[in-house]
Design an enzyme around this catalytic site. Structure first.
Site, PDB file in Angstrom:
ATOM      1  N   ASP A  92       0.821  -1.218   0.000  1.00  0.00           N
ATOM      2  CA  ASP A  92       0.000   0.000   0.000  1.00  0.00           C
ATOM      3  C   ASP A  92       0.852   1.263   0.000  1.00  0.00           C
ATOM      4  OD1 ASP A  92       0.849  -0.551   2.693  1.00  0.00           O
ATOM      5  OD2 ASP A  92      -0.678   0.822   3.435  1.00  0.00           O
ATOM      6  N   GLU A 187       0.246  -1.432   5.554  1.00  0.00           N
ATOM      7  CA  GLU A 187       1.281  -1.043   6.515  1.00  0.00           C
ATOM      8  C   GLU A 187       1.103   0.402   6.939  1.00  0.00           C
ATOM      9  OE1 GLU A 187       5.189   0.530   7.923  1.00  0.00           O
ATOM     10  OE2 GLU A 187       3.988   1.231   6.240  1.00  0.00           O
TER      11      GLU A 187
HETATM   12 ZN   LIG Z   1       6.802   2.145   4.212  1.00  0.00          ZN
END
Ligand SMILES: [Zn+2]
Length: 419
Positions: A92, A187
């Protein structure tokens, strides 16, 4: 071991080609979403990568319903008993800046002058924004067109891991033990390990998610959340003398006793802080939310002791007032775990040096997936992926960093075969 010019060239071309493709896939995560992954488009990149891992002869490739991609590369001949390594990067990009329709641009042979963005004439990238640019004069630099972020965080990490898988496939003389590749969703919104399948990961992992060339991160904050409840007593203000206990007003006096010098806006590097994130209430009841951060557990303990001492002071000062303090440990400094696993740290430092780069040890003023994995029993330091000015429209990466980070992984895997 030295890496031949041929392999260096292969790594450079392969990682650039992949990076330019991966950044074009929209993978912005969404902190308001309740699903795993938080956004469906992260599946698109995951699917692409899973297919590419299969074509690079990885085995047991899985793209699961939570968006994680796992793949297993069997050891090269004679390396069957070598410690397995996990290589991790995240799919992401940050929701802070638009990540849709990224159009990467290569600025050939950067000459030290300001970098202008095609889609945003007001945006200029200068050496003042990023002093590292001075070291990159003469190199090719990749940026976005200024209307989006670039996505170096962490598509650079993905491209580097994929390039190394390609090189291991192409040049079987490069020795490595068993390798597990893992690409994680979400994340950036702190959920990168929530649904991770620990059973698929080996005992030693590295994330490829650091910033400038040479950077190596082995510690992050020790993090606490604190909730403070103030229970007062409301009385009509006309008749309040000697009776009212104004919870919100007392809360504001209490909070004003936190040292200003220990706030995020007054601290840097290895200094810790108190950070008030919320305060609400009325005369009857008030509540405050704080985060407390430091690299040293003991220093955070002192901060919590100080909050407890303020509680007794204010309860004494205002008879009838009740203060409730609740502390929650949010994540731990991963150094606590890495300290005991010096080899994991030492070999990575050695690998960075072998790639011809100076090691820059950096302390993360925040948390990482590596910290969460470390506390789950999988020590995971963070190696540079090479990008700079993360989460901004000025994000950039010198193409050399893609090559060098890949070289580090080749050296690292090779060093582990000798242990
Ligand atoms: Zn990162």
């Amino acid at each position: 071991m030295s890496i031949s010019k041929e392999i260096q060239g292969f790594l450079l071309n392969n990682s650039i080609e992949r990076f330019l493709r991966y950044v074009k896939v929209w993978t912005t995560s969404d902190e308001n979403s309740k699903t795993f992954p938080s956004t469906n488009n992260q599946f698109e990149l995951g699917k692409l990568l899973a297919d590419e891992l299969i074509s690079l002869n990885l085995e047991d490739v899985v793209h699961d319903k939570f968006g994680f991609v796992y793949g297993y590369l069997p050891p090269s001949e004679g390396c069957e008993n070598v410690q397995a390594l996990g290589l991790i990067a995240h799919l992401d990009t940050s929701p802070a800046v638009n990540g849709k329709d990224v159009k990467p641009v290569i600025h050939k042979k950067y000459d030290g002058s300001d970098i202008i963005f095609a889609q945003n004439p007001d945006l200029i990238l200068t050496i003042k924004d990023s002093p590292q640019l001075e070291e990159y004069i003469g190199l090719d630099i990749i940026t976005s067109q200024g209307d989006t972020l670039l996505g170096v965080d962490d598509k650079a990490g993905i491209a580097e891991i994929m390039a190394v898988c390609s090189v291991w496939n192409e040049f079987p003389d490069l020795k490595h033990g068993p390798i597990v590749v893992c690409f994680t969703p979400d994340e950036e919104i702190g959920r990168g390990t929530t649904k991770i399948n620990k059973k698929r990961l080996p005992e030693v992992c590295y994330t490829m998610d650091g910033s400038e060339m040479g950077q190596f991160e082995i510690e992050c904050f020790d993090a606490w959340g604190v909730t403070i409840k103030f229970k007062g007593l409301n009385v009509h203000p006309g008749y309040a003398k000697g009776l009212m206990i104004n919870a919100i007003h007392i809360a504001s006096r209490f909070l004003s006793e936190l040292p200003e010098a220990e706030s995020p806006e007054k601290t840097e590097e290895r200094e810790g802080f108190y950070h008030l994130t919320n305060l609400k209430g009325n005369e009857e009841e008030a509540s405050a939310v704080l985060i407390v951060r430091d690299f040293e557990h003991k220093k955070n303990d002192k901060r919590m002791e100080y909050l407890k001492s303020l509680k007794s002071k204010y309860e004494t000062l205002y008879p009838g007032l009740k203060i409730e303090l609740a502390f929650k440990h949010q994540y731990e400094n991963m150094f606590t775990y890495l300290e005991k696993k010096q080899k994991i740290v030492d070999l990575a430092k050695k690998a960075i040096k072998l790639a011809g780069i100076e090691v820059k040890i950096h302390s993360i003023r925040g948390g990482t997936d590596g910290a969460k994995l470390s506390s789950k029993g999988i020590p995971t330091p963070n190696i540079f992926a090479g990008g700079l000015l993360f989460h901004s429209r000025k994000e950039y990466i010198p193409t050399l960093a893609l090559q060098k980070a890949s070289e580090v992984l080749i050296h690292l895997a090779n060093l582990w075969t000798k242990e």
